[in-house]
Design a protein around this motif. Structure first.
Motif, PDB file in Angstrom:
ATOM      1  N   UNK A  63      15.048  17.121   5.607  1.00 42.39           N
ATOM      2  CA  UNK A  63      15.383  18.412   4.979  1.00 42.39           C
ATOM      3  C   UNK A  63      15.506  19.554   5.985  1.00 42.39           C
ATOM      4  N   UNK A  64      15.472  19.255   7.270  1.00 49.43           N
ATOM      5  CA  UNK A  64      15.501  20.317   8.278  1.00 49.43           C
ATOM      6  C   UNK A  64      16.796  21.129   8.143  1.00 49.43           C
ATOM      7  N   UNK A  65      16.669  22.447   8.000  1.00 49.95           N
ATOM      8  CA  UNK A  65      17.855  23.296   7.770  1.00 49.95           C
ATOM      9  C   UNK A  65      18.927  23.192   8.853  1.00 49.95           C
ATOM     10  N   UNK A  66      18.531  23.013  10.098  1.00 47.88           N
ATOM     11  CA  UNK A  66      19.544  22.972  11.161  1.00 47.88           C
ATOM     12  C   UNK A  66      20.349  21.677  11.154  1.00 47.88           C
ATOM     13  N   UNK A  68      21.261  20.027   8.142  1.00 43.98           N
ATOM     14  CA  UNK A  68      22.025  19.893   6.896  1.00 43.98           C
ATOM     15  C   UNK A  68      23.532  20.056   7.062  1.00 43.98           C
ATOM     16  N   UNK A  69      24.027  21.008   7.851  1.00 41.59           N
ATOM     17  CA  UNK A  69      25.476  21.143   7.992  1.00 41.59           C
ATOM     18  C   UNK A  69      26.131  19.967   8.726  1.00 41.59           C
ATOM     19  N   UNK A  70      25.313  19.140   9.368  1.00 39.58           N
ATOM     20  CA  UNK A  70      25.837  18.040  10.176  1.00 39.58           C
ATOM     21  C   UNK A  70      25.841  16.701   9.454  1.00 39.58           C
ATOM     22  N   UNK A  71      25.198  16.620   8.282  1.00 42.09           N
ATOM     23  CA  UNK A  71      25.039  15.325   7.620  1.00 42.09           C
ATOM     24  C   UNK A  71      25.556  15.336   6.180  1.00 42.09           C
ATOM     25  N   UNK A  83       8.139   6.425   9.970  1.00 42.50           N
ATOM     26  CA  UNK A  83       8.722   5.703  11.090  1.00 42.50           C
ATOM     27  C   UNK A  83      10.147   6.018  11.481  1.00 42.50           C
ATOM     28  N   UNK A  84      11.110   5.795  10.638  1.00 42.98           N
ATOM     29  CA  UNK A  84      12.518   5.907  11.014  1.00 42.98           C
ATOM     30  C   UNK A  84      13.333   6.538   9.897  1.00 42.98           C
ATOM     31  N   UNK A  85      14.458   7.110  10.299  1.00 44.85           N
ATOM     32  CA  UNK A  85      15.376   7.704   9.332  1.00 44.85           C
ATOM     33  C   UNK A  85      16.796   7.344   9.705  1.00 44.85           C
ATOM     34  N   UNK A  86      17.634   7.257   8.703  1.00 39.45           N
ATOM     35  CA  UNK A  86      19.077   7.123   8.901  1.00 39.45           C
ATOM     36  C   UNK A  86      19.707   8.395   8.369  1.00 39.45           C
ATOM     37  N   UNK A  87      20.559   8.997   9.176  1.00 37.14           N
ATOM     38  CA  UNK A  87      21.286  10.191   8.771  1.00 37.14           C
ATOM     39  C   UNK A  87      22.769   9.897   8.930  1.00 37.14           C
ATOM     40  N   UNK A  88      23.548  10.193   7.932  1.00 34.17           N
ATOM     41  CA  UNK A  88      24.980   9.948   7.975  1.00 34.17           C
ATOM     42  C   UNK A  88      25.693  11.228   8.420  1.00 34.17           C
ATOM     43  N   UNK A  95      27.765  13.988  14.886  1.00 33.93           N
ATOM     44  CA  UNK A  95      26.812  12.962  15.324  1.00 33.93           C
ATOM     45  C   UNK A  95      26.211  13.321  16.683  1.00 33.93           C
ATOM     46  N   UNK A  96      27.056  13.744  17.612  1.00 32.80           N
ATOM     47  CA  UNK A  96      26.594  14.138  18.941  1.00 32.80           C
ATOM     48  C   UNK A  96      25.634  15.316  18.852  1.00 32.80           C
ATOM     49  N   UNK A  97      25.989  16.316  18.065  1.00 32.18           N
ATOM     50  CA  UNK A  97      25.141  17.500  17.904  1.00 32.18           C
ATOM     51  C   UNK A  97      23.843  17.154  17.186  1.00 32.18           C
TER      52      UNK A  97
END
Length: 121
Positions: A63-66, A68-71, A83-88, A95-97
């Motif tokens: 839920x990190x605000x910075x 959200x615009x990237x995913x 442990x781990x997270x997947x972010x699309x 993705x790079x940012x």
């Protein structure tokens, strides 16, 4: 018990429907499904073991605000703890940012790019 019924429901119906839809090659929809899967897990499974599954670090990342615009969405993977997270990511540039921002938070991050399989028809 009611707790047991909730967990069985999670794995037999809610997640089955989500998994059935993951063949979609529409990233926005897949991201929403990933987020929905996490919400279902949080609502139905996490109460069974809150000491292990509250996952404050995971939810802070998701839920990190910075980020959200990237995913398009995201979810925890593995045992359901921190442990781990997947972010699309929304794009290759996002993705790079995204990786850069996560590393700035002091967390390890790496990219995996998955190409959708061709439709059988």
């Amino acid at each position: 018990t009611e707790e047991h019924r909730r967990i069985v429901s999670l794995f037999s119906s809610e997640l089955a429907a989500i998994c059935a839809a993951t063949h979609l090659s529409i990233p926005e929809r897949l991201g929403r499904l990933m987020t929905l899967a996490q919400r279902c897990f949080d609502a139905l499974a996490a109460p069974a073991c809150p000491a292990e599954l509250t996952a404050l670090a995971l939810h802070g990342l998701l839920s990190h605000p910075s980020l959200q615009p990237l995913i398009f969405g995201g979810k925890g993977v593995g045992s359901g703890g921190d442990g781990s997270a997947q972010l699309l990511a929304r794009s290759e540039q996002a993705q790079t940012e995204l990786i850069e921002r996560i590393r700035e938070m002091g967390l390890p991050a790496f990219a995996v790019t998955v190409t959708p399989a061709a439709s059988p028809n």
